[in-house]
Design an enzyme around this catalytic site. Structure first.
Site, mmCIF file in Angstrom:
data_model
loop_
_atom_site.group_PDB
_atom_site.id
_atom_site.type_symbol
_atom_site.label_atom_id
_atom_site.label_comp_id
_atom_site.label_asym_id
_atom_site.label_seq_id
_atom_site.Cartn_x
_atom_site.Cartn_y
_atom_site.Cartn_z
ATOM 1 N N TYR A 189 -46.595 -22.511 -40.430
ATOM 2 C CA TYR A 189 -46.620 -22.452 -39.104
ATOM 3 C C TYR A 189 -46.627 -24.245 -38.771
ATOM 4 O O TYR A 189 -47.429 -24.867 -39.554
ATOM 5 C CB TYR A 189 -47.730 -22.245 -38.511
ATOM 6 C CG TYR A 189 -47.570 -20.904 -37.243
ATOM 7 C CD1 TYR A 189 -46.848 -21.409 -36.208
ATOM 8 C CD2 TYR A 189 -47.716 -19.655 -37.379
ATOM 9 C CE1 TYR A 189 -46.486 -20.541 -35.325
ATOM 10 C CE2 TYR A 189 -47.275 -18.931 -36.699
ATOM 11 C CZ TYR A 189 -46.656 -19.358 -35.276
ATOM 12 O OH TYR A 189 -46.352 -18.470 -34.486
ATOM 13 N N GLU B 238 -45.874 -25.850 -35.521
ATOM 14 C CA GLU B 238 -45.920 -26.099 -34.036
ATOM 15 C C GLU B 238 -45.823 -27.764 -33.984
ATOM 16 O O GLU B 238 -46.541 -28.333 -34.416
ATOM 17 C CB GLU B 238 -46.771 -25.552 -33.314
ATOM 18 C CG GLU B 238 -46.296 -24.264 -32.944
ATOM 19 C CD GLU B 238 -47.368 -23.293 -31.968
ATOM 20 O OE1 GLU B 238 -48.182 -23.925 -31.607
ATOM 21 O OE2 GLU B 238 -47.084 -22.178 -31.595
ATOM 22 N N ASP C 143 -20.812 -27.920 -25.233
ATOM 23 C CA ASP C 143 -21.033 -26.870 -25.933
ATOM 24 C C ASP C 143 -20.186 -26.643 -26.974
ATOM 25 O O ASP C 143 -19.100 -25.631 -26.814
ATOM 26 C CB ASP C 143 -21.278 -25.647 -25.239
ATOM 27 C CG ASP C 143 -21.845 -24.444 -26.092
ATOM 28 O OD1 ASP C 143 -21.954 -24.337 -27.187
ATOM 29 O OD2 ASP C 143 -22.275 -23.366 -25.461
ATOM 30 N N THR D 113 -23.985 -24.615 -32.673
ATOM 31 C CA THR D 113 -24.692 -23.659 -33.699
ATOM 32 C C THR D 113 -24.367 -23.976 -35.063
ATOM 33 O O THR D 113 -23.476 -24.797 -35.268
ATOM 34 C CB THR D 113 -24.096 -22.182 -33.690
ATOM 35 O OG1 THR D 113 -22.756 -22.382 -34.155
ATOM 36 C CG2 THR D 113 -24.280 -21.812 -32.174
ATOM 37 N N LYS E 238 -21.509 -21.181 -37.416
ATOM 38 C CA LYS E 238 -20.091 -20.860 -37.148
ATOM 39 C C LYS E 238 -19.207 -21.572 -38.167
ATOM 40 O O LYS E 238 -19.227 -21.392 -39.276
ATOM 41 C CB LYS E 238 -19.888 -21.030 -35.957
ATOM 42 C CG LYS E 238 -20.485 -19.896 -34.935
ATOM 43 C CD LYS E 238 -20.277 -20.176 -33.357
ATOM 44 C CE LYS E 238 -21.188 -18.819 -32.654
ATOM 45 N NZ LYS E 238 -21.143 -19.123 -31.243
ATOM 46 N N ARG F 291 -27.834 -19.002 -39.538
ATOM 47 C CA ARG F 291 -28.117 -19.009 -38.075
ATOM 48 C C ARG F 291 -28.878 -19.620 -37.314
ATOM 49 O O ARG F 291 -30.108 -19.856 -37.852
ATOM 50 C CB ARG F 291 -28.282 -17.679 -37.894
ATOM 51 C CG ARG F 291 -27.617 -16.336 -38.573
ATOM 52 C CD ARG F 291 -27.604 -15.013 -37.927
ATOM 53 N NE ARG F 291 -26.831 -15.011 -36.891
ATOM 54 C CZ ARG F 291 -25.753 -14.832 -36.995
ATOM 55 N NH1 ARG F 291 -24.886 -14.750 -38.101
ATOM 56 N NH2 ARG F 291 -24.816 -14.768 -35.807
HETATM 57 C C1 LIG Z 1 -21.749 -18.531 -30.441
HETATM 58 C C2 LIG Z 1 -21.793 -19.761 -29.020
HETATM 59 C C3 LIG Z 1 -22.968 -19.907 -28.476
HETATM 60 C C4 LIG Z 1 -24.346 -19.488 -29.023
HETATM 61 O O1 LIG Z 1 -24.722 -18.675 -29.719
HETATM 62 P P1 LIG Z 1 -26.050 -17.813 -30.334
HETATM 63 O O2 LIG Z 1 -25.373 -16.627 -30.609
HETATM 64 O O3 LIG Z 1 -26.818 -17.821 -29.373
HETATM 65 O O4 LIG Z 1 -26.248 -18.572 -31.456
HETATM 66 C C5 LIG Z 1 -23.281 -20.537 -27.385
HETATM 67 N N1 LIG Z 1 -22.109 -21.201 -26.908
HETATM 68 C C6 LIG Z 1 -20.777 -20.903 -27.441
HETATM 69 C C7 LIG Z 1 -19.684 -21.483 -26.666
HETATM 70 C C8 LIG Z 1 -20.502 -20.050 -28.407
HETATM 71 O O5 LIG Z 1 -19.585 -19.748 -28.750
#
Ligand SMILES: *Cc1c(COP(=O)(O)O)cnc(C)c1O
Length: 411
Positions: free
Chosen positions: A52, A54, A198, A224, A227, A233
């Protein structure tokens, strides 16, 4: 306490093994998936799972944090160097939670968010019905230009001037074209909005210098790590120093409790891997492979959204092929080719049975596949989709897929 998984829980062990075989023997063309390295797996499956922590490094609510502090500081140091940003939060559990933290940090309930529509390639966490921001904010969507199927900056500016957003989001899950972040910055400045980029999908391309970098232009960047970045993840928030404290507080205690230190260790490994020269050639190959796949599909008579791709994915419009996206994805899986159904811009069909499929090359590129394999795979996809009644054909191709996969093992 002692005893292997096999001994303690053979049932789970067996399912894990079946999933390993599935990953090995199928072609993953899901644009958001990848294979993390053994080093990443090892870091994540470590004793850090027991701790833990936090709070943030040197400011924890628990004792015994000396080494997890080292891990998190290392991850932060590497991330700052890799993304050339002023501040980074590596604790956020996922891309969706990264966005949630940004809303929590920058917005008040009722504020307006301007984001891309789902059918234009947007993400659920940008305010789709049913999502957290949908409940607490006023969501206005922009779409794509009907002809080019790309961002229409004039139109977006017009919408922004009309709806006075507090936050503009640029970023997508199914947009095959490069994004001009400077153009977005200008629009945000004109209407006095924050700009969130994003880049969940394209962060790997950005790190490799193969896609414009949002860091100089956006107030906050979310991403993320699983990807194109090919890590565990997890989520990631990059921002300017002036937002650092608000962002960190929004993550913890705002929306999370204890950080996943094992995941943060795996993120640190992923950042190290992403800073190597080979990572750049890997990203370059992802794009070449996507272009090769796009070319062969066009030769075979398929219409691609926006006519092609600049990045790691293509969206195929099947509306003139007499097959829906969900059926296409289902029959491709019968042949060992794993893709996902996807809406196309201005889709007349519902999201659960849309008109398109989305194909991405990060995972097959990790396996070492190149343009020649993309051409073969593209032709298989074409034959299957032109002959949806032909079960035998799918069986035959499944055998060939397995053969190809065996030449390119996942580990
Ligand atoms: C994949 C994705 C996310 C978020 O992915 P999680 O599955 O929550 O990790 C956020 N924004 C976009 C544009 C994505 O393609």
């Amino acid at each position: 306490m002692s005893g292997s998984l096999e001994k303690i829980d053979p049932e789970v062990k067996e399912i894990l093994h079946k999933e390993f075989v599935r990953q090995q023997n199928n072609l993953t063309l899901i644009a958001s998936e990848n294979y993390a390295s053994r080093a990443v797996l090892e870091a994540e499956g470590s004793v850090l799972i027991n701790k833990y922590a936090e709070g943030y490094p040197k400011r924890r609510y628990y004792q015994g944090c000396r080494f997890v502090d080292e891990i998190e500081e290392l991850a932060i140091r590497r991330a700052k160097a890799l993304f050339r940003c002023e501040h980074v939060n590596v604790q956020v559990h996922s891309g969706t939670q990264a966005n949630m933290a940004v809303y929590q940090a920058l917005l008040k309930p009722g504020d307006t968010i301007l984001s891309l529509s789902l059918s234009g390639g947007g993400h659920l966490s940008h305010g789709s019905e049913g999502s957290f921001p949908y409940k607490y904010h006023r969501i206005v969507n922009y779409g794509l230009d009907r002809v080019s199927e790309r961002f229409d900056y004039e139109e977006i500016r017009k919408i922004a001037k009309e709806c006075h957003p507090r936050l503009i989001i640029v970023g997508a899950s199914a947009y095959p074209r490069a994004i001009d972040f400077l153009a977005w910055r200008k629009i945000a400045d004109e209407v006095g909005a924050y700009l969130l980029a994003d880049v969940a999908h394209i962060i790997g391309l950005i790190v490799a210098g193969l896609h414009p970098d949002p860091v100089p232009y956006a107030d906050v960047v979310t991403a993320t790590t699983q990807k194109t970045l090919r890590g565990p993840r997890g989520g990631l928030i990059l921002c300017r120093q002036k937002y650092a404290s608000a962002i960190d507080k929004a993550v913890f205690p705002g929306i999370q409790g204890g950080p996943f230190m094992h995941v943060i260790a795996a993120k640190a490994v992923c950042f190290k891997e992403a800073s190597q020269p080979e990572f750049k050639s890997y990203q370059r190959q992802i794009i070449s492979n996507a272009k090769a796949l796009a070319e062969v599909l066009k030769e075979e008579g398929f219409r691609l959204v926006s006519g092609g791709t600049d990045n790691h994915l293509v969206v195929v419009d099947l509306s003139n092929k007499g097959i829906t996206g969900d059926r296409a994805a289902a029959i491709l899986e019968e042949a060992g080719i794993v893709v996902n159904k996807n809406s196309i811009p201005f889709d007349k069909r519902p999201p659960f049975s849309p008109s398109g499929i989305r194909l991405g090359t990060p995972a097959v590129t990790t396996r070492g596949m190149k343009e020649a394999e993309m051409r073969t795979i593209g032709k298989w996809i074409s034959r299957i989709l032109y002959n949806p009644q032909d079960r035998l054909l799918r069986k035959k191709i499944k055998g060939k897929v397995k053969e190809l996969c065996q030449k390119f093992p996942i580990y």
